[in-house]
Design a protein around this motif. Structure first.
Motif, PDB file in Angstrom:
ATOM      1  N   GLU A   1     -31.582  11.721  -4.822  1.00 18.41           N
ATOM      2  CA  GLU A   1     -33.032  11.655  -4.648  1.00 18.41           C
ATOM      3  C   GLU A   1     -33.455  10.501  -3.747  1.00 18.41           C
ATOM      4  O   GLU A   1     -34.642  10.249  -3.560  1.00 18.41           O
ATOM      5  N   GLY A   2     -32.462   9.772  -3.174  1.00 18.61           N
ATOM      6  CA  GLY A   2     -32.784   8.755  -2.186  1.00 18.61           C
ATOM      7  C   GLY A   2     -32.915   7.344  -2.720  1.00 18.61           C
ATOM      8  O   GLY A   2     -33.547   6.501  -2.074  1.00 18.61           O
ATOM      9  N   ARG A   3     -32.302   7.038  -3.835  1.00 21.68           N
ATOM     10  CA  ARG A   3     -32.329   5.676  -4.376  1.00 21.68           C
ATOM     11  C   ARG A   3     -31.037   4.950  -4.023  1.00 21.68           C
ATOM     12  O   ARG A   3     -29.974   5.542  -4.041  1.00 21.68           O
ATOM     13  N   MET A   4     -31.159   3.667  -3.722  1.00 20.12           N
ATOM     14  CA  MET A   4     -29.984   2.869  -3.392  1.00 20.12           C
ATOM     15  C   MET A   4     -29.381   2.272  -4.656  1.00 20.12           C
ATOM     16  O   MET A   4     -30.079   1.790  -5.540  1.00 20.12           O
ATOM     17  N   ARG A   5     -28.044   2.281  -4.701  1.00 20.65           N
ATOM     18  CA  ARG A   5     -27.305   1.635  -5.774  1.00 20.65           C
ATOM     19  C   ARG A   5     -26.170   0.851  -5.112  1.00 20.65           C
ATOM     20  O   ARG A   5     -25.493   1.376  -4.220  1.00 20.65           O
TER      21      ARG A   5
ATOM     22  N   LEU B   1     -26.094   5.901  -2.090  1.00 25.85           N
ATOM     23  CA  LEU B   1     -27.406   6.518  -1.968  1.00 25.85           C
ATOM     24  C   LEU B   1     -27.414   7.752  -2.856  1.00 25.85           C
ATOM     25  O   LEU B   1     -26.602   8.656  -2.669  1.00 25.85           O
ATOM     26  N   THR B   2     -28.306   7.770  -3.836  1.00 26.38           N
ATOM     27  CA  THR B   2     -28.339   8.878  -4.779  1.00 26.38           C
ATOM     28  C   THR B   2     -29.000  10.101  -4.149  1.00 26.38           C
ATOM     29  O   THR B   2     -29.657  10.013  -3.104  1.00 26.38           O
TER      30      THR B   2
ATOM     31  N   GLU C   1     -36.808  17.609  -5.349  1.00 25.58           N
ATOM     32  CA  GLU C   1     -36.583  16.189  -5.588  1.00 25.58           C
ATOM     33  C   GLU C   1     -35.411  15.628  -4.786  1.00 25.58           C
ATOM     34  O   GLU C   1     -35.251  14.417  -4.668  1.00 25.58           O
TER      35      GLU C   1
END
Length: 272
Positions: free
Chosen positions: A263-267, A260-261, A43
């Motif tokens: 697992e590839g999510r932007m925050r 960038l988390t 993941e």
């Protein structure tokens, strides 16, 4: 030509934090529950994905600063390889670590060109370290910090100050800057899920300066317009200290960071 990343609050984002792994080899009470569940390896972003996204943000969107974070980034087997890839980009590159295994990677990190470390250290007492982190390892961590500084890396020490836990060590951390070009940053205790946060446990920015000022005279330094830290120096001392006043004097209006988390999510915010 790059396209500035400007949000609806008219903030232009120039700094990117990339989490390369969510796991950590410590379980700090203010940060992570003891029974934290982690992502499966498949993941996580791959090394290639991390480098591709970083290059895109630098070349297309004008990012000038990248910091690798976790969890603890050095638990990832290819952490040094990722640093090697990113150090080639025209950015200021840094890495955040708890330094527990830094001795295993220090040669590699220096060899590939890393020049800046942020290290978390909340106490100089081994037993207190164990209570805060729920793990042993103070002696190793402190030795690794000193070795990184001796080897020429720019070292920032991050101390989360908690009332009744470690606020009595504030002056000892400041006094590190007397003879060493080390940059100590005191962080107000922030609320995270499961860390039993309470306003009464926050040792505030104003209290920190008052306590330090009761012993040492200090001067205000110029801060970068987007800095999260308010920096100071005791005149004549080699290093500096700063306060990150997340709770009592938030700095959201000038924040230029994206996250960038693993697992590839932007925050666009640590609390998002």
């Amino acid at each position: 030509m790059s396209i500035p990343l400007t949000d609806r609050h008219d903030r232009t984002h120039r700094s990117l934090r990339i989490s390369i792994v969510d796991k950590c080899d410590l379980r700090c009470t203010y940060c992570m529950p003891e029974d934290q569940h982690f992502l499966k390896r498949e993941e996580l972003m791959t090394r290639e994905e991390i480098v591709t996204i970083a290059r895109l943000f630098v070349e297309r969107y004008g990012i000038t600063k990248i910091r690798l974070t976790g969890g603890e980034p050095l638990v990832r087997p290819d952490a040094v390889d990722i640093v090697r890839d990113l150090v080639r980009l025209p950015v200021k590159l840094g890495l955040t670590t708890n330094a527990l295994t830094l001795h295993k990677h220090l040669d590699g990190l220096i060899d590939v060109g890393l020049r800046s470390l942020n290290v978390s250290l909340d106490t100089f007492d081994a037993e207190r370290f164990r209570k805060i982190t729920r793990r042993d390892g103070y002696d190793v961590v402190w030795a690794n910090i000193q070795e990184a500084h001796r080897r020429g890396l720019r070292v920032k020490l991050n101390m989360v100050v908690m009332r009744g836990v470690n606020d009595d060590e504030l002056l000892r951390f400041v006094e590190l800057t007397r003879d060493h070009d080390i940059h100590v940053r005191f962080i107000e205790f922030m609320p995270f899920a499961g860390n039993h946060w309470g306003r009464e446990r926050v040792y505030t920015y104003a209290e920190m300066l008052g306590h330090i000022g009761s012993v040492h005279s200090f001067e205000k330094l110029d801060d970068d317009p987007h800095s999260t830290a308010k920096a100071y120096r005791v005149p004549g001392w080699k290093g500096t200290f700063a306060v990150i006043s997340t709770v009592t004097e938030p700095f959201c209006g000038t924040c230029d960071r994206l996250r960038l988390t693993a697992e590839g999510r932007m925050r666009n915010c640590l609390f998002a």
